[in-house]
Scaffold this motif. Structure first.
Motif, PDB file in Angstrom:
ATOM      1  N   CYS A  42       0.840  -1.199   0.000  1.00 15.97           N
ATOM      2  CA  CYS A  42       0.000   0.000   0.000  1.00 15.97           C
ATOM      3  C   CYS A  42       0.873   1.247   0.000  1.00 15.97           C
ATOM      4  CB  CYS A  42      -0.909   0.001   1.224  1.00 15.97           C
ATOM      5  SG  CYS A  42      -1.900   1.486   1.367  1.00 15.97           S
ATOM      6  N   VAL A  43       0.663   2.124  -0.995  1.00 16.88           N
ATOM      7  CA  VAL A  43       1.455   3.354  -1.102  1.00 16.88           C
ATOM      8  C   VAL A  43       0.585   4.611  -1.118  1.00 16.88           C
ATOM      9  CG1 VAL A  43       3.354   2.168  -2.255  1.00 16.88           C
ATOM     10  CG2 VAL A  43       1.576   3.265  -3.639  1.00 16.88           C
ATOM     11  N   GLY A  44      -0.753   4.436  -1.031  1.00 14.27           N
ATOM     12  CA  GLY A  44      -1.615   5.601  -1.050  1.00 14.27           C
ATOM     13  C   GLY A  44      -3.078   5.216  -1.010  1.00 14.27           C
ATOM     14  N   SER A  45      -3.918   6.220  -1.171  1.00 13.01           N
ATOM     15  CA  SER A  45      -5.365   6.061  -1.073  1.00 13.01           C
ATOM     16  C   SER A  45      -6.047   6.930  -2.117  1.00 13.01           C
ATOM     17  CB  SER A  45      -5.829   6.495   0.318  1.00 13.01           C
ATOM     18  OG  SER A  45      -7.240   6.467   0.408  1.00 13.01           O
ATOM     19  N   VAL A  46      -7.181   6.447  -2.627  1.00 14.14           N
ATOM     20  CA  VAL A  46      -7.989   7.243  -3.545  1.00 14.14           C
ATOM     21  C   VAL A  46      -9.456   6.958  -3.235  1.00 14.14           C
ATOM     22  CG1 VAL A  46      -7.886   5.519  -5.409  1.00 14.14           C
ATOM     23  CG2 VAL A  46      -8.333   7.929  -5.963  1.00 14.14           C
ATOM     24  N   SER A  70     -23.343  14.200  -7.317  1.00 16.87           N
ATOM     25  CA  SER A  70     -21.947  14.583  -7.519  1.00 16.87           C
ATOM     26  C   SER A  70     -21.069  13.859  -6.506  1.00 16.87           C
ATOM     27  CB  SER A  70     -21.750  16.093  -7.322  1.00 16.87           C
ATOM     28  OG  SER A  70     -22.422  16.828  -8.314  1.00 16.87           O
ATOM     29  N   GLY A  71     -19.829  13.662  -6.875  1.00 16.41           N
ATOM     30  CA  GLY A  71     -18.869  13.066  -5.963  1.00 16.41           C
ATOM     31  C   GLY A  71     -17.611  13.915  -5.899  1.00 16.41           C
ATOM     32  N   GLU A  72     -16.876  13.774  -4.803  1.00 14.56           N
ATOM     33  CA  GLU A  72     -15.600  14.478  -4.665  1.00 14.56           C
ATOM     34  C   GLU A  72     -14.468  13.467  -4.651  1.00 14.56           C
ATOM     35  OE1 GLU A  72     -13.237  17.817  -1.989  1.00 14.56           O
ATOM     36  OE2 GLU A  72     -15.076  16.936  -1.182  1.00 14.56           O
ATOM     37  N   LEU A  73     -13.485  13.702  -5.492  1.00 11.15           N
ATOM     38  CA  LEU A  73     -12.299  12.866  -5.565  1.00 11.15           C
ATOM     39  C   LEU A  73     -11.296  13.328  -4.531  1.00 11.15           C
ATOM     40  CD1 LEU A  73     -10.596  10.719  -7.170  1.00 11.15           C
ATOM     41  CD2 LEU A  73      -9.793  12.648  -8.571  1.00 11.15           C
ATOM     42  N   GLY A  74     -10.756  12.391  -3.772  1.00  7.58           N
ATOM     43  CA  GLY A  74      -9.705  12.685  -2.807  1.00  7.58           C
ATOM     44  C   GLY A  74      -8.614  11.643  -2.935  1.00  7.58           C
ATOM     45  N   TYR A  75      -7.383  12.044  -2.700  1.00  8.55           N
ATOM     46  CA  TYR A  75      -6.295  11.079  -2.850  1.00  8.55           C
ATOM     47  C   TYR A  75      -5.024  11.569  -2.195  1.00  8.55           C
ATOM     48  CZ  TYR A  75      -5.515  14.277  -6.803  1.00  8.55           C
ATOM     49  OH  TYR A  75      -5.354  15.391  -7.588  1.00  8.55           O
ATOM     50  N   PHE A  76      -4.150  10.609  -1.916  1.00 11.80           N
ATOM     51  CA  PHE A  76      -2.770  10.923  -1.571  1.00 11.80           C
ATOM     52  C   PHE A  76      -1.911   9.738  -1.970  1.00 11.80           C
ATOM     53  CE2 PHE A  76      -3.389   8.465   2.273  1.00 11.80           C
ATOM     54  CZ  PHE A  76      -2.136   7.902   2.476  1.00 11.80           C
ATOM     55  N   LEU A  77      -0.655  10.026  -2.179  1.00 11.85           N
ATOM     56  CA  LEU A  77       0.308   9.016  -2.593  1.00 11.85           C
ATOM     57  C   LEU A  77       1.599   9.253  -1.826  1.00 11.85           C
ATOM     58  CD1 LEU A  77       0.666   6.722  -4.736  1.00 11.85           C
ATOM     59  CD2 LEU A  77       1.627   8.456  -6.249  1.00 11.85           C
ATOM     60  N   GLY A  78       2.239   8.173  -1.400  1.00 12.86           N
ATOM     61  CA  GLY A  78       3.510   8.296  -0.707  1.00 12.86           C
ATOM     62  C   GLY A  78       4.530   9.023  -1.570  1.00 12.86           C
ATOM     63  N   GLU A  79       5.281   9.916  -0.946  1.00 10.63           N
ATOM     64  CA  GLU A  79       6.208  10.781  -1.690  1.00 10.63           C
ATOM     65  C   GLU A  79       7.187  10.033  -2.600  1.00 10.63           C
ATOM     66  OE1 GLU A  79       8.897  14.784  -0.979  1.00 10.63           O
ATOM     67  OE2 GLU A  79       8.361  13.552   0.763  1.00 10.63           O
ATOM     68  N   PRO A  80       7.720   8.868  -2.222  1.00  6.71           N
ATOM     69  CA  PRO A  80       8.648   8.182  -3.131  1.00  6.71           C
ATOM     70  C   PRO A  80       8.015   7.789  -4.471  1.00  6.71           C
ATOM     71  CG  PRO A  80       8.813   7.245  -0.932  1.00  6.71           C
ATOM     72  CD  PRO A  80       7.628   8.180  -0.929  1.00  6.71           C
ATOM     73  N   PHE A  81       6.676   7.857  -4.566  1.00  9.64           N
ATOM     74  CA  PHE A  81       5.981   7.422  -5.773  1.00  9.64           C
ATOM     75  C   PHE A  81       5.442   8.592  -6.600  1.00  9.64           C
ATOM     76  CE2 PHE A  81       5.990   4.156  -2.598  1.00  9.64           C
ATOM     77  CZ  PHE A  81       6.482   3.076  -3.311  1.00  9.64           C
ATOM     78  N   TRP A  82       5.720   9.815  -6.187  1.00  4.06           N
ATOM     79  CA  TRP A  82       5.282  10.982  -6.939  1.00  4.06           C
ATOM     80  C   TRP A  82       5.990  11.040  -8.289  1.00  4.06           C
ATOM     81  CZ3 TRP A  82       5.544  15.511  -2.816  1.00  4.06           C
ATOM     82  CH2 TRP A  82       4.639  15.250  -1.791  1.00  4.06           C
ATOM     83  N   GLY A  83       5.286  11.579  -9.285  1.00  2.00           N
ATOM     84  CA  GLY A  83       5.877  11.830 -10.600  1.00  2.00           C
ATOM     85  C   GLY A  83       6.074  10.591 -11.462  1.00  2.00           C
ATOM     86  N   LYS A  84       5.397   9.491 -11.132  1.00  2.00           N
ATOM     87  CA  LYS A  84       5.558   8.253 -11.899  1.00  2.00           C
ATOM     88  C   LYS A  84       4.299   7.859 -12.671  1.00  2.00           C
ATOM     89  CE  LYS A  84       8.878   6.479  -8.481  1.00  2.00           C
ATOM     90  NZ  LYS A  84      10.057   6.876  -9.173  1.00  2.00           N
ATOM     91  N   GLY A  85       3.272   8.716 -12.654  1.00  2.00           N
ATOM     92  CA  GLY A  85       2.028   8.418 -13.363  1.00  2.00           C
ATOM     93  C   GLY A  85       1.064   7.541 -12.579  1.00  2.00           C
ATOM     94  N   ILE A  86       1.439   7.140 -11.380  1.00  2.00           N
ATOM     95  CA  ILE A  86       0.601   6.246 -10.582  1.00  2.00           C
ATOM     96  C   ILE A  86      -0.719   6.916 -10.200  1.00  2.00           C
ATOM     97  CG2 ILE A  86       0.441   5.025  -8.359  1.00  2.00           C
ATOM     98  CD1 ILE A  86       3.541   4.633  -8.604  1.00  2.00           C
ATOM     99  N   MET A  87      -0.643   8.163  -9.728  1.00  2.00           N
ATOM    100  CA  MET A  87      -1.847   8.835  -9.257  1.00  2.00           C
ATOM    101  C   MET A  87      -2.785   9.159 -10.405  1.00  2.00           C
ATOM    102  SD  MET A  87      -2.987   9.483  -6.270  1.00  2.00           S
ATOM    103  CE  MET A  87      -4.590   8.944  -6.809  1.00  2.00           C
TER     104      MET A  87
END
Length: 172
Positions: free
Chosen positions: A68-72, A84-101
């Motif tokens: 597990c590296v994040g939540s959506v 309507s729905g609201e999108l919320g998310y976070f991703l662990g910093e080591p995984f930023w900038g890789k297209g995962i989110m």
């Protein structure tokens, strides 16, 4: 690297706590997100997600190679916002900038439009969070406008942006 969105499991608590307990992650989230973030916070969140998933929201763990590296999430609105729905998310910093989110945002929106009675999903990143804004743009969201001085974070006022995606705009 195998990326997946999966239902929450108790075994994700240690990794969730590790990646969520980061001041750079917290800096981009609402203050109700605990900081510091403990394993108890992780277990409470996982329990909430398991109990309520599919009712008022969809919540998925983002995993990379089974870790597990994040939540959506997509949370359904209330009253006149119930379609309507609201999108919320976070991703662990080591995984930023890789297209995962970006991938995770598209996938949870696709699932939300299929399973929830909604026609619109919106997100409201802080203006300074350029990475999050790029995620939304690459996931097909449209910038609707600027909410001037709408966010109070770390003792300062900031602008935020409102993005949306309509069900009919979902790309295959």
């Amino acid at each position: 690297m195998e990326i997946a969105l999966v239902p929450w499991e108790e075994r994700f608590a240690p990794a969730l706590a590790e990646y969520a307990n980061n001041p750079n992650v917290f800096a981009n989230l609402r203050d109700r997100f605990p900081h510091p973030y403990t394993e108890k916070d992780a277990r409470d969140y996982i329990r909430l997600c398991a109990d309520e998933d599919g009712r008022a929201f969809l919540a998925r763990a983002i995993t990379v190679d089974g870790v597990c590296v994040g939540s959506v999430t997509v949370t359904v609105g209330e009253d006149i916002y119930r379609r309507s729905g609201e999108l919320g998310y976070f991703l662990g910093e080591p995984f930023w900038g890789k297209g995962i989110m970006t991938w995770a945002a598209r996938e949870i929106c696709r699932e939300a439009f299929e399973k929830l009675d909604i026609v619109r999903i919106h997100a409201e990143p802080m203006a300074y969070n350029i990475g999050s804004r790029r995620v939304l743009e690459k996931a097909g969201f449209t910038l609707e406008g600027t909410l001037r001085q709408s966010v109070y974070k770390r003792g300062q006022m900031f602008d935020s942006y409102i993005y949306s995606l309509l069900k009919e705009e979902m790309r295959p």
